[in-house]
Scaffold this active site. Structure first.
Site, PDB file in Angstrom:
ATOM      1  N   ASP A 152      -0.017   4.961   0.947  1.00 34.82           N
ATOM      2  CA  ASP A 152      -0.235   5.853   2.087  1.00 34.82           C
ATOM      3  C   ASP A 152      -0.082   5.099   3.403  1.00 34.82           C
ATOM      4  O   ASP A 152      -0.772   4.106   3.645  1.00 34.82           O
ATOM      5  CB  ASP A 152      -1.645   6.455   2.031  1.00 34.82           C
ATOM      6  N   ARG A 179     -12.440   7.634  -1.630  1.00 29.54           N
ATOM      7  CA  ARG A 179     -12.810   9.023  -1.385  1.00 29.54           C
ATOM      8  C   ARG A 179     -14.317   9.186  -1.141  1.00 29.54           C
ATOM      9  O   ARG A 179     -14.728   9.840  -0.188  1.00 29.54           O
ATOM     10  CB  ARG A 179     -12.362   9.892  -2.568  1.00 29.54           C
ATOM     11  N   ASP A 229       0.878  -1.152   0.000  1.00 31.30           N
ATOM     12  CA  ASP A 229       0.000   0.000   0.000  1.00 31.30           C
ATOM     13  C   ASP A 229       0.928   1.218   0.000  1.00 31.30           C
ATOM     14  O   ASP A 229       2.099   1.111   0.377  1.00 31.30           O
ATOM     15  CB  ASP A 229      -0.884  -0.021   1.252  1.00 31.30           C
TER      16      ASP A 229
END
Length: 213
Positions: A10, A48, A8
């Site tokens: 972030d 998001r 991943d």
């Protein structure tokens, strides 16, 4: 035997937590919506639009789909502004040492991130051309805990899921890795996840021989 490691982005390779938090906070303040770091923790590894739905749980009115899309776009603009200040100095402890060691052993490395800003972040920290494959939010329909992004990353590496290990800092990512038939190393917030195959505080506290067995 593990032949590929999917990271991943972030919270694993680079920390953009504050960038996300500050961008969501600015948007929430503009809308008069209560937001906090506690709520922000629920957004780890979440797309998001799904993150926005969590934030809107505290809203005092119902937003239309068009309004929600505009809010998400506004948050992203704030976020892009913030990540534009990232540099190679923001790469997390142990990340480059692990990546270098894996490459020296002939193990393939990939990024598996739900973020649509992955290309921008990789460019800012100087790793645009470092990975053997990159699967990100621009290439998938379903976000974590769905395994789509990791399955795609394995496919781009030309490896079977069982040959891959995923490194994640979010519980949703750990669940996605396991659902995709891969081992999972939980770091950061996910280091406490009992479902993770392996756990470590960060990438400077791992034993490659154990992980690659």
């Amino acid at each position: 035997m593990v032949k590929g490691v999917i990271f991943d982005l972030d919270g694993v390779i680079v920390s953009t937590d504050d960038c996300h938090y500050l961008a969501w906070q600015r948007m929430a303040d503009e809308e008069g919506i209560v937001f906090s770091r506690h709520i922000n923790e629920r957004l780890r590894g979440v797309s998001r639009m799904d993150s926005l739905d969590i934030i809107l749980e505290k809203a005092t009115r119902v937003y239309t789909q068009a309004e929600k899309e505009a809010m998400a776009a506004r948050k992203n603009a704030y976020y892009v502004e913030l990540i534009g200040k990232l540099t190679p100095e923001d790469i997390l402890p142990g990340a480059m040492d692990v990546l270098t060691a894996l490459k020296a052993r002939g193990v393939k490395v990939a990024i598996g991130s739900s973020s649509r800003n992955t290309p921008v972040i990789l460019s800012q920290i100087g790793l645009s051309n470092y990975f053997d494959a990159v699967a990100d939010g621009n290439m998938i329909i379903r976000s974590k805990p769905d395994p789509e992004v990791f399955v795609l990353a394995a496919k781009l590496l030309a490896l079977a899921p069982v040959e891959c290990l995923v490194v994640e800092d979010a519980d949703a990512g750990v669940e996605a890795a396991l659902a995709g038939g891969m081992k999972a190393l939980g770091v950061g917030s996910a280091a406490e996840n009992p479902r993770a195959t392996y756990r470590a505080r960060d990438l400077s506290h791992i034993a490659l021989d154990v992980l690659l067995a």
